[in-house]
Motif scaffolding. Structure first.
Motif, short mmCIF file in Angstrom:
data_model
loop_
_atom_site.label_atom_id
_atom_site.label_comp_id
_atom_site.label_asym_id
_atom_site.label_seq_id
_atom_site.Cartn_x
_atom_site.Cartn_y
_atom_site.Cartn_z
N ALA A 165 0.83 -1.21 0.00
CA ALA A 165 0.00 0.00 0.00
C ALA A 165 0.87 1.26 0.00
O ALA A 165 0.57 2.24 -0.70
N GLY A 166 1.94 1.24 0.78
CA GLY A 166 2.84 2.39 0.79
C GLY A 166 3.50 2.60 -0.56
O GLY A 166 3.69 3.75 -1.01
N ASN A 167 3.85 1.51 -1.24
CA ASN A 167 4.46 1.58 -2.57
C ASN A 167 3.49 2.20 -3.58
O ASN A 167 3.85 3.08 -4.37
N LEU A 168 2.21 1.76 -3.52
CA LEU A 168 1.21 2.31 -4.45
C LEU A 168 0.95 3.78 -4.16
O LEU A 168 0.85 4.60 -5.10
N ASN A 169 0.84 4.13 -2.90
CA ASN A 169 0.58 5.54 -2.56
C ASN A 169 1.72 6.45 -2.99
O ASN A 169 1.51 7.59 -3.44
N HIS A 170 2.95 5.96 -2.86
CA HIS A 170 4.09 6.75 -3.31
C HIS A 170 4.03 6.99 -4.81
O HIS A 170 4.31 8.11 -5.29
N ALA A 171 3.59 5.96 -5.54
CA ALA A 171 3.50 6.11 -7.00
C ALA A 171 2.39 7.07 -7.40
O ALA A 171 2.50 7.77 -8.43
N LEU A 172 1.33 7.13 -6.59
CA LEU A 172 0.25 8.07 -6.90
C LEU A 172 0.76 9.51 -6.90
O LEU A 172 0.27 10.35 -7.67
N THR A 173 1.74 9.79 -6.07
CA THR A 173 2.28 11.16 -6.00
C THR A 173 3.21 11.46 -7.18
O THR A 173 3.54 12.63 -7.41
N GLN A 174 3.63 10.42 -7.92
CA GLN A 174 4.58 10.61 -9.02
C GLN A 174 3.90 10.53 -10.38
O GLN A 174 4.56 10.68 -11.41
N THR A 175 2.58 10.28 -10.39
CA THR A 175 1.87 10.07 -11.65
C THR A 175 0.61 10.92 -11.66
O THR A 175 0.21 11.49 -10.65
N ASP A 176 -0.03 10.97 -12.87
CA ASP A 176 -1.22 11.83 -12.97
C ASP A 176 -2.30 11.25 -13.86
O ASP A 176 -3.21 11.97 -14.28
N GLY A 177 -2.28 10.00 -14.20
CA GLY A 177 -3.31 9.39 -15.06
C GLY A 177 -4.68 9.45 -14.40
O GLY A 177 -4.81 9.38 -13.18
N GLU A 178 -5.72 9.57 -15.25
CA GLU A 178 -7.08 9.63 -14.72
C GLU A 178 -7.49 8.30 -14.09
O GLU A 178 -8.26 8.28 -13.13
N LEU A 179 -7.01 7.21 -14.66
CA LEU A 179 -7.30 5.87 -14.13
C LEU A 179 -5.99 5.21 -13.73
O LEU A 179 -4.93 5.49 -14.31
N VAL A 180 -6.07 4.35 -12.75
CA VAL A 180 -4.90 3.62 -12.25
C VAL A 180 -5.20 2.12 -12.28
O VAL A 180 -6.22 1.68 -11.72
N VAL A 181 -4.32 1.37 -12.92
CA VAL A 181 -4.46 -0.09 -12.96
C VAL A 181 -3.38 -0.70 -12.08
O VAL A 181 -2.22 -0.25 -12.11
N VAL A 182 -3.76 -1.70 -11.29
CA VAL A 182 -2.81 -2.38 -10.41
C VAL A 182 -2.70 -3.84 -10.82
O VAL A 182 -3.71 -4.56 -10.89
N PHE A 183 -1.45 -4.26 -11.13
CA PHE A 183 -1.17 -5.68 -11.39
C PHE A 183 -0.08 -6.14 -10.44
O PHE A 183 0.95 -5.45 -10.28
#
Length: 819
Positions: A597-615
């Motif tokens: 969860a911390g890894n995903l949240n950190h990436a949210l601050t580095q990106t700006d796409g309207e949708l986010v896909v997690v694999f």
């Protein structure tokens, strides 16, 4: 016939007929409609009829045939009481293998030890048997032979033997060898049997008379205890001892009884008789002193012993058994009571009741005179048994014979070589009478046809739940053990585990519903030219680059114009960075905090796409993944879209069973059945991978939830609480790796369990604001499921105990006179 242009049936013209009758023409569509309506009406009619029948049966069963009113329940309750009597006896009278006669100055007798050993075998209580036998060997088997000193208190008080105790102990060892599959017991019994033959039997011509003990052989007129005669035991001895003619002992035993009842015509037997070894004559009076004994406690067991012989070997001694019961039939008719002492003419010598006598006579009457047996059971034994089962301390002698009498009538006193004896423990008749066959038959029928119509499915569930609730009601009110130490805790724990299992089924129904076949979910219409940007997140920590490479190949091949791929590396490996650059993905170093969860949240601050896909690192998407999922976001309230997890390797069960694809993956029930069912009420939740999120929805939560190690379900819970919708696309749009061995399986499931329990105790969905009632129950069901290890442990370690709790306490008790 041909299909006309107007959709009607017509037939070819018939030649040779000048005037044909006109054909009635029915449109095809009308035919189909009528047929469908008829089938629909018939289905509803059948379902309504079956539902009414099921409800009527359930009501009738619950009102007219409650568990306590069934005839088989009397047998079941008596078995329960028998077990309770033994448990109470152990706790009260047995101390580290020693049976203490609390009402006889705390002495211990070989008789009491023998009784306890027999009862332990017939109760299938090997631990107690071992304990009692070990104490008996150590403290009482101290003679030069293998017989037992009959009296002990701190030390042996009398080294002489008592034949009845030696016989009972030897028999108990043989039965224990059979029941517990321990041949050493039989070898020990053979040594005792040999000593009985040599030390406690007087041989005259072709007969062998059992005398009172080792000391009696040396008397001028050996003493014979009538109650010591045990022909059933001698028959068992003969089956393992080929060196001694035990048939002679059986013949002599019945000869003594015939002499008493036929020649002497006594109404009751004396406790003692005497044998003249020179003339082989028997005498009620001592030939020298002229003393004679009366009928009292020491004679009571003979009726039970003859009854057990009849039950085991069915000897043709019916007339003798009738004579033995004749006096008691008359006494009951005249007085309705048995006294504890009679003269040899049948006159009462006491005003006290002979309580053990009711039990021993009842056992014999059960074989020969059922009316007398029923009267004794109803009028005397039932109240006396209630006293003992209710926890009142009663004399060990009475407690023993109450138990032995009940055990014989309940067919629990077995010799374990009966024909088809392995079927004996299962009460087929009792089960058949107790089981609600009608309701079960309707439930089974409904199960077969439930898929025809939702009403049938509902009727099936109603009947099935009725069966379960009846069972739980019976378990709660008729089977809890309140007598033994810890018994209530154990039996309530078992009931709670069963209740948990039933509640999970109820919650499963709440999750998946009971409606008609599910229709595939379809996305809403999308405005032409609107294509939201998509960021594809692939977090990695300890997985190999080989696995990551396959996922990058699949992600790169997804057909979508505005996508960017990000590798979120919490391991900070150079080879991961190079692999990401090779596929044109952006490499982001993870924060190494708060796990995935911390890894995903950190990436949210580095990106700006309207949708986010997690694999996940091992989940490989198909090329149409985004084309199948992104259109759902045309709905402005759609928060996330989840797809099922599909695996390209075998799980541990498929591998262990060598079944491969012939059996479904263990997770398919959840990934298709449960998630698909939850989609019907927009209750599908994020399961860690294969999902698409609206960024604004996640940002509104300040990112993926960090409270629990299962951030997926917790994040979903709060997205739904904020009013966001979810969708489940039941198509295998990505494939991954499932746990390949037991160790990784346990690690995975342990993580899921701990994470869900964290949410359960810290942020329970039942208390989560914003969730609808069904969402609360749905999330609660998913978390509640992970209590299953507790229930399974209870099922594994708890023996099934069935004790009735509300038994009255009444009656009186008496003590046996000392020998």
């Amino acid at each position: 016939m041909q299909l006309a242009q107007n959709g009607q049936l017509s037939r070819p013209a018939q030649t040779g007929i000048s005037s044909a009758r006109p054909l009635v023409v029915i449109p095809l569509q009308l035919t189909r409609t009528v047929t469908q309506r008829c089938m629909h009406m018939l289905s509803r009619l059948v379902s309504i009829v079956l539902l009414c029948v099921a409800c009527c049966i359930d009501v009738a069963d619950s009102t007219a045939a409650t568990p306590s009113s069934r005839s088989s329940d009397n047998h079941i309750r008596r078995l329960d009481d028998l077990s309770a009597l033994w448990s109470f006896y152990k706790q009260t009278y047995i101390q580290s293998g020693r049976v203490v006669s609390l009402d006889e100055n705390n002495i211990t007798t070989s008789e009491g030890q023998g009784y306890a050993m027999l009862r332990a075998v017939w109760s299938n209580d090997r631990a107690t048997f071992n304990s009692v036998w070990a104490w008996t060997k150590q403290h009482l088997q101290v003679r030069e032979d293998k017989l037992f000193a009959w009296k002990w208190k701190g030390a042996v008080l009398d080294k002489n033997s008592a034949t009845d105790a030696d016989t009972d102990i030897a028999l108990a060892l043989i039965l224990a060898a059979r029941r517990f599959d321990h041949p050493a017991f039989e070898q020990e019994s053979l040594a005792i049997i040999d000593s009985i033959w040599n030390q406690e039997i007087v041989h005259i011509d072709s007969r062998a008379y059992v005398v009172a003990g080792n000391w009696a052989r040396y008397e001028n007129y050996p003493t014979i205890h009538i109650a010591y005669l045990a022909p059933y035991a001698y028959e068992i001895f003969a089956s393992i001892d080929s060196h001694h003619p035990w048939s002679q002992v059986i013949e002599a035993s019945y000869a003594i009884l015939h002499w008493l009842y036929d020649e002497e015509a006594l109404p009751v037997p004396p406790e003692l008789i005497y044998l003249d070894p020179r003339t082989e004559k028997l005498s009620v009076r001592h030939p020298i002193t002229g003393a004679s004994s009366s009928f009292s406690y020491d004679a009571f067991p003979i009726f039970w012993r003859v009854a057990l012989d009849a039950a085991w070997f069915g000897r043709s001694e019916g007339p003798l058994r009738q004579k033995m019961l004749g006096f008691f039939q008359h006494e009951w008719t005249a007085h309705g009571i048995f006294f504890d002492r009679y003269s040899l003419k049948g006159l009462p010598l006491s005003s006290s009741e002979g309580l053990p006598l009711y039990a021993t006579v009842h056992a014999l009457a059960f074989q020969e005179q059922h009316d007398l047996a029923r009267l004794l059971s109803d009028k005397k034994l039932a109240p006396l048994e209630a006293v003992a089962v209710g926890g009142k301390r009663v004399p060990y002698y009475f407690q023993n014979w109450l138990w032995f009498g009940q055990a014989l009538t309940l067919s629990q006193t077995r010799h374990y070589e009966e024909f088809l004896g392995f079927l004996r423990p299962f009460d087929v008749v009792g089960f058949s009478e107790h089981f609600p066959w009608e309701l079960f038959a309707v439930t089974a029928l409904l199960y077969l046809i439930a898929r025809w119509h939702p009403v049938l499915k509902f009727a099936f569930l109603l009947c099935g739940f009725s069966l379960c609730l009846r069972y739980l009601h019976w378990r709660l009110f008729y089977t809890l053990n309140v007598l033994e130490t810890g018994g209530l805790f154990i039996s309530v724990a078992l009931w709670a585990a069963e209740l948990y299992a039933f509640s999970t089924v109820v919650l499963l129904c709440i999750q998946v519903g009971v409606g008609w076949r599910r229709q595939p979910v379809c996305p809403p219409e999308r405005s032409q030219g609107v294509v939201p940007s998509v960021d594809v997140f692939i977090p990695i920590y300890s997985e190999s680059c080989e696995i990551l490479e396959k996922t990058l190949i699949g992600a790169s091949a997804m057909e979508y114009p505005r996508k960017r791929i990000y590798v979120l590396d919490d391991s900070h490996r150079e080879e991961v960075c190079r692999l990401a650059e090779r596929f044109g993905a952006t490499y982001i170093k993870g924060p190494r905090r708060h796990a995935k969860a911390g890894n995903l949240n950190h990436a949210l601050t580095q990106t700006d796409g309207e949708l986010v896909v997690v694999f996940d690192t091992d989940h490989i998407p198909v090329t149409t993944f985004l084309a199948e999922t992104v259109p759902f976001f045309a709905d402005p309230k759609m928060g996330f879209v989840q797809t099922p997890h599909h695996f390209y390797n075998q799980d541990i069960f498929q591998r262990a069973l060598v079944a491969g694809p012939r059996i479904p993956n263990e997770q398919d029930l959840f990934n298709h059945g449960i998630q698909g069912g939850r989609q019907g009420w927009q209750g599908a939740f994020f399961v860690g991978s294969g999902a698409v999120f609206r960024r604004s929805a996640i940002i509104g939560l300040n990112g993926f939830n960090l409270m629990s190690i299962t951030e997926d379900i917790h994040t979903s819970q709060h997205l739904h609480a904020r009013g966001w919708k979810s969708a489940f696309v039941d198509k295998n749009l990505a494939v991954g790796l499932t746990a390949e061995n037991l160790a990784s399986y346990i690690v995975q499931r342990r993580r899921w369990m701990l994470g869900c329990l964290q949410i359960f105790f810290k942020d329970n969905p039942l208390l989560c604001r914003g969730l609808s009632l069904r969402h609360r129950l749905g999330y609660f069901a998913s978390l509640y499921y992970f209590f299953f290890p507790v229930a399974r442990v209870v099922f594994w370690v708890t023996p099934l105990s069935r004790y009735e709790s509300d038994r009255p306490v009444m009656g009186r008790s008496t003590a046996r006179s000392t020998p």
